[in-house]
Design a protein around this motif. Structure first.
Motif, PDB file in Angstrom:
ATOM      1  N   ASP A   1      -0.096  11.902   2.339  1.00 19.40           N
ATOM      2  CA  ASP A   1      -0.746  12.684   3.395  1.00 19.40           C
ATOM      3  C   ASP A   1      -1.901  11.908   4.027  1.00 19.40           C
ATOM      4  O   ASP A   1      -2.965  12.463   4.328  1.00 19.40           O
ATOM      5  CB  ASP A   1      -1.242  14.022   2.853  1.00 19.40           C
ATOM      6  CG  ASP A   1      -0.094  14.956   2.478  1.00 19.40           C
ATOM      7  OD1 ASP A   1       1.026  14.762   2.990  1.00 19.40           O
ATOM      8  OD2 ASP A   1      -0.323  15.870   1.675  1.00 19.40           O
ATOM      9  N   GLY A   2      -1.694  10.606   4.208  1.00 22.15           N
ATOM     10  CA  GLY A   2      -2.677   9.763   4.865  1.00 22.15           C
ATOM     11  C   GLY A   2      -3.776   9.231   3.970  1.00 22.15           C
ATOM     12  O   GLY A   2      -4.589   8.404   4.406  1.00 22.15           O
ATOM     13  N   GLU A   3      -3.835   9.648   2.727  1.00 23.82           N
ATOM     14  CA  GLU A   3      -4.871   9.190   1.790  1.00 23.82           C
ATOM     15  C   GLU A   3      -4.359   8.002   0.987  1.00 23.82           C
ATOM     16  O   GLU A   3      -3.308   8.076   0.347  1.00 23.82           O
ATOM     17  CB  GLU A   3      -5.271  10.319   0.846  1.00 23.82           C
ATOM     18  CG  GLU A   3      -6.333   9.920  -0.162  1.00 23.82           C
ATOM     19  CD  GLU A   3      -6.666  11.040  -1.137  1.00 23.82           C
ATOM     20  OE1 GLU A   3      -7.198  10.739  -2.227  1.00 23.82           O
ATOM     21  OE2 GLU A   3      -6.372  12.217  -0.833  1.00 23.82           O
ATOM     22  N   LEU A   4      -5.104   6.907   1.001  1.00 21.61           N
ATOM     23  CA  LEU A   4      -4.694   5.692   0.310  1.00 21.61           C
ATOM     24  C   LEU A   4      -4.705   5.906  -1.200  1.00 21.61           C
ATOM     25  O   LEU A   4      -5.716   6.326  -1.769  1.00 21.61           O
ATOM     26  CB  LEU A   4      -5.627   4.541   0.679  1.00 21.61           C
ATOM     27  CG  LEU A   4      -5.272   3.163   0.117  1.00 21.61           C
ATOM     28  CD1 LEU A   4      -3.936   2.687   0.667  1.00 21.61           C
ATOM     29  CD2 LEU A   4      -6.376   2.157   0.456  1.00 21.61           C
ATOM     30  N   ARG A   5      -3.566   5.616  -1.842  1.00 28.94           N
ATOM     31  CA  ARG A   5      -3.450   5.793  -3.290  1.00 28.94           C
ATOM     32  C   ARG A   5      -3.180   4.473  -4.024  1.00 28.94           C
ATOM     33  O   ARG A   5      -3.617   4.293  -5.152  1.00 28.94           O
ATOM     34  CB  ARG A   5      -2.320   6.783  -3.608  1.00 28.94           C
ATOM     35  CG  ARG A   5      -2.527   8.167  -3.004  1.00 28.94           C
ATOM     36  CD  ARG A   5      -3.594   8.962  -3.713  1.00 28.94           C
ATOM     37  NE  ARG A   5      -3.734  10.315  -3.189  1.00 28.94           N
ATOM     38  CZ  ARG A   5      -2.991  11.353  -3.560  1.00 28.94           C
ATOM     39  NH1 ARG A   5      -2.049  11.190  -4.492  1.00 28.94           N
ATOM     40  NH2 ARG A   5      -3.170  12.538  -3.019  1.00 28.94           N
TER      41      ARG A   5
ATOM     42  N   ARG B   1       4.016   7.582   2.239  1.00 26.72           N
ATOM     43  CA  ARG B   1       4.316   6.462   3.131  1.00 26.72           C
ATOM     44  C   ARG B   1       3.878   5.170   2.466  1.00 26.72           C
ATOM     45  O   ARG B   1       2.729   5.044   2.033  1.00 26.72           O
ATOM     46  CB  ARG B   1       3.620   6.615   4.472  1.00 26.72           C
ATOM     47  CG  ARG B   1       4.052   5.586   5.522  1.00 26.72           C
ATOM     48  CD  ARG B   1       3.431   5.885   6.881  1.00 26.72           C
ATOM     49  NE  ARG B   1       4.087   5.122   7.936  1.00 26.72           N
ATOM     50  CZ  ARG B   1       3.685   3.916   8.353  1.00 26.72           C
ATOM     51  NH1 ARG B   1       2.620   3.345   7.784  1.00 26.72           N
ATOM     52  NH2 ARG B   1       4.321   3.283   9.325  1.00 26.72           N
TER      53      ARG B   1
ATOM     54  N   THR C   1       0.259   5.646   0.805  1.00 26.73           N
ATOM     55  CA  THR C   1      -0.588   6.793   1.108  1.00 26.73           C
ATOM     56  C   THR C   1       0.176   8.078   0.842  1.00 26.73           C
ATOM     57  O   THR C   1       1.413   8.120   0.928  1.00 26.73           O
ATOM     58  CB  THR C   1      -1.056   6.792   2.572  1.00 26.73           C
ATOM     59  OG1 THR C   1       0.098   6.881   3.448  1.00 26.73           O
ATOM     60  CG2 THR C   1      -1.850   5.537   2.905  1.00 26.73           C
TER      61      THR C   1
ATOM     62  N   ASP D   1       4.141  17.239   0.331  1.00 27.31           N
ATOM     63  CA  ASP D   1       3.465  15.950   0.450  1.00 27.31           C
ATOM     64  C   ASP D   1       4.345  14.952   1.214  1.00 27.31           C
ATOM     65  O   ASP D   1       5.569  14.920   1.046  1.00 27.31           O
ATOM     66  CB  ASP D   1       3.147  15.368  -0.926  1.00 27.31           C
ATOM     67  CG  ASP D   1       1.936  16.023  -1.578  1.00 27.31           C
ATOM     68  OD1 ASP D   1       1.218  16.759  -0.882  1.00 27.31           O
ATOM     69  OD2 ASP D   1       1.722  15.790  -2.787  1.00 27.31           O
TER      70      ASP D   1
ATOM     71  N   GLU E   1       9.227   6.024   3.893  1.00 30.61           N
ATOM     72  CA  GLU E   1       8.607   7.341   3.930  1.00 30.61           C
ATOM     73  C   GLU E   1       9.486   8.359   3.207  1.00 30.61           C
ATOM     74  O   GLU E   1      10.721   8.255   3.222  1.00 30.61           O
ATOM     75  CB  GLU E   1       8.371   7.806   5.373  1.00 30.61           C
ATOM     76  CG  GLU E   1       7.354   6.976   6.123  1.00 30.61           C
ATOM     77  CD  GLU E   1       7.025   7.549   7.499  1.00 30.61           C
ATOM     78  OE1 GLU E   1       7.597   8.608   7.858  1.00 30.61           O
ATOM     79  OE2 GLU E   1       6.191   6.959   8.204  1.00 30.61           O
TER      80      GLU E   1
ATOM     81  N   GLN F   1       0.835  -1.201   0.000  1.00 25.09           N
ATOM     82  CA  GLN F   1       0.000   0.000   0.000  1.00 25.09           C
ATOM     83  C   GLN F   1       0.870   1.252   0.000  1.00 25.09           C
ATOM     84  O   GLN F   1       2.027   1.227   0.441  1.00 25.09           O
ATOM     85  CB  GLN F   1      -0.897   0.041   1.238  1.00 25.09           C
ATOM     86  CG  GLN F   1      -1.922  -1.064   1.319  1.00 25.09           C
ATOM     87  CD  GLN F   1      -2.759  -0.958   2.574  1.00 25.09           C
ATOM     88  OE1 GLN F   1      -2.249  -1.018   3.689  1.00 25.09           O
ATOM     89  NE2 GLN F   1      -4.066  -0.778   2.403  1.00 25.09           N
TER      90      GLN F   1
ATOM     91  N   ASP G   1      -3.009   0.104  -3.514  1.00 22.76           N
ATOM     92  CA  ASP G   1      -3.424  -0.992  -2.634  1.00 22.76           C
ATOM     93  C   ASP G   1      -3.504  -2.262  -3.468  1.00 22.76           C
ATOM     94  O   ASP G   1      -4.351  -2.377  -4.357  1.00 22.76           O
ATOM     95  CB  ASP G   1      -4.771  -0.669  -1.997  1.00 22.76           C
ATOM     96  CG  ASP G   1      -5.160  -1.659  -0.912  1.00 22.76           C
ATOM     97  OD1 ASP G   1      -4.346  -2.534  -0.564  1.00 22.76           O
ATOM     98  OD2 ASP G   1      -6.303  -1.556  -0.414  1.00 22.76           O
TER      99      ASP G   1
END
Length: 232
Positions: free
Chosen positions: A162-166, A215, A160, A212, A225, A158, A168
């Protein structure tokens, strides 16, 4: 000892989980289009006859956790989350059923890409170097030994921003397995300790901008990261 005309950097190194010694990196091989969904989003077909490769300089290696400037010459800088294989024994013309014996360990990595330059080169049937062999673009976390990681199967991969899943996917989605990649590369190179193989990225690649935070995670491995800094 032979004198050099200028200071020459040492080989970059990668920490190893549970070890005091580090893994020196000599070569970086990257696999193109190794997830069918990513090939589709890039508008190309998967070559199922054989994997194909490009390379990065070892000096593109960047440790996890760094802030690195947005690179020059691009307006479309992309992340690509990858499963990285570290070679631990010499391998030349090894059959698939013996290829995993050459693997030392695995890591999470990012293949950062100047996508606009890559696509421009691809359209003209030119090499991808300007798009791919970018300073600081081979980001990598610490290595986990192959025995500690266990068999490569359906571990989740996976990413992300900024914490948003991009991104997977599962490692079982790889078109060419680790053993197949090591065996195939060993037909063309004398693989040796110090060689890394970035095995390709799942679908969901996209652009990032300064500020940005990227991670990436793979089940059983240390996360990777990167913070994208302001251009120099």
């Amino acid at each position: 000892m032979t004198k050099t005309l200028f200071a020459s950097p040492a080989w970059p190194t990668v920490p190893v989980e549970g070890e005091d010694a580090v893994y020196p990196v000599h070569r970086v091989f990257c696999v193109g289009r190794n997830y069918a969904a990513h090939a589709a989003e890039m508008g190309v077909e998967v070559d199922r006859e054989a994997p194909f490769y490009f390379t990065k300089s070892a000096l593109t290696i960047l440790p996890t956790g760094e802030t690195y400037p947005y690179p020059p010459g691009t307006e479309n800088f992309h992340y690509e989350m990858e499963f990285v294989v570290a070679i631990g024994k010499p391998a030349f013309r090894v059959p698939v059923d013996q290829a995993l014996d050459a693997v030392y360990g695995y890591a999470t990595g990012l293949d950062m890409t100047r996508r606009d330059l890559q696509l421009a080169a691809r359209a003209k049937q030119r090499p991808w170097d300007l798009g791919k062999d970018v300073e600081g673009s081979a980001v990598i976390a610490s290595l986990t030994k192959a025995a500690a990681f266990g068999p490569v199967g359906d571990q989740r991969i996976q990413l992300t921003v900024d914490g948003e899943l991009r991104q997977d996917a599962r490692l079982s989605d790889l078109i060419w397995s680790v053993a197949e990649l090591v065996s195939d590369l060993s037909k063309y190179y004398h693989l040796a300790p110090g060689d890394l193989i970035y095995t390709g990225t799942p679908a969901g690649v996209g652009a990032v901008v300064p500020g940005d935070v990227i991670r990436g995670t793979i089940d059983g491995l240390a996360p990777v990261e990167l913070t994208v800094g302001q251009p120099e």
